[in-house]
Design an enzyme around this catalytic site. Sequence first.
Site, PDB file in Angstrom:
ATOM      1  N   HIS A   1       0.859  -1.079  -0.011  1.00  0.00           N
ATOM      2  CA  HIS A   1      -0.204  -0.062  -0.031  1.00  0.00           C
ATOM      3  C   HIS A   1       0.934   1.190   0.109  1.00  0.00           C
ATOM      4  CE1 HIS A   1      -3.776   2.011   1.664  1.00  0.00           C
ATOM      5  NE2 HIS A   1      -3.059   2.992   1.524  1.00  0.00           N
ATOM      6  N   LEU A   2       0.597   2.158  -0.991  1.00  0.00           N
ATOM      7  CA  LEU A   2       1.630   3.336  -0.869  1.00  0.00           C
ATOM      8  C   LEU A   2       1.856   3.912   0.330  1.00  0.00           C
ATOM      9  CD1 LEU A   2       3.313   5.362  -2.886  1.00  0.00           C
ATOM     10  CD2 LEU A   2       1.012   6.642  -2.973  1.00  0.00           C
ATOM     11  N   HIS A   3       3.163   4.332   0.566  1.00  0.00           N
ATOM     12  CA  HIS A   3       3.369   4.957   1.988  1.00  0.00           C
ATOM     13  C   HIS A   3       4.762   5.616   1.839  1.00  0.00           C
ATOM     14  CE1 HIS A   3       5.006   0.890   2.602  1.00  0.00           C
ATOM     15  NE2 HIS A   3       5.872   1.284   3.527  1.00  0.00           N
ATOM     16  N   ILE A   4       4.762   6.602   2.519  1.00  0.00           N
ATOM     17  CA  ILE A   4       5.787   7.634   2.712  1.00  0.00           C
ATOM     18  C   ILE A   4       6.274   7.592   3.933  1.00  0.00           C
ATOM     19  CG2 ILE A   4       6.963  10.026   2.529  1.00  0.00           C
ATOM     20  CD1 ILE A   4       5.813   9.097  -0.161  1.00  0.00           C
TER      21      ILE A   4
END
Length: 144
Positions: A103-106
């Site tokens: 899941h896209l995360h920064i």
Amino acid sequence: MVSDGRGSTCPFCEIAEGRSPADRVYETPEVLAFLPLSPATTGHTLIIPKLHITDLWHADTRSLEPVMAASLVVAQALKTALSPDGLNLINSAGTAATQTVFHLHIHLVPRWDGDQMGDFWPESTPWSESKRATLAERIRKSIH
């Protein structure tokens, strides 16, 4: 329930939907910032879109803008709250880049001189001008 694309329920979707607990530090209708269970440093914070997006390669400008805006808000808060010497903004796309939650995360990772993160850039040798030029041209031709 959203699948992570690997047959499992996405843990970040569970957090975003309130079905799993998390120490939330910032939230908008589009994004959530929370503290990870195993932080790299004090203040290490994750920024995610609430909409399930696998990674940066699956994002578009519209979905990424609120993630980056939240990253700036939280980065400023970390600077005020913790007075770090620096900050890493890290995103990993794919297993080769050490992505473990799909899941896209920064990652916003506050840094202090001499902290346990150390220098993670490998030693490198400068490339020739022709090699850089060839690579730059190849990338420019691939931009849509």
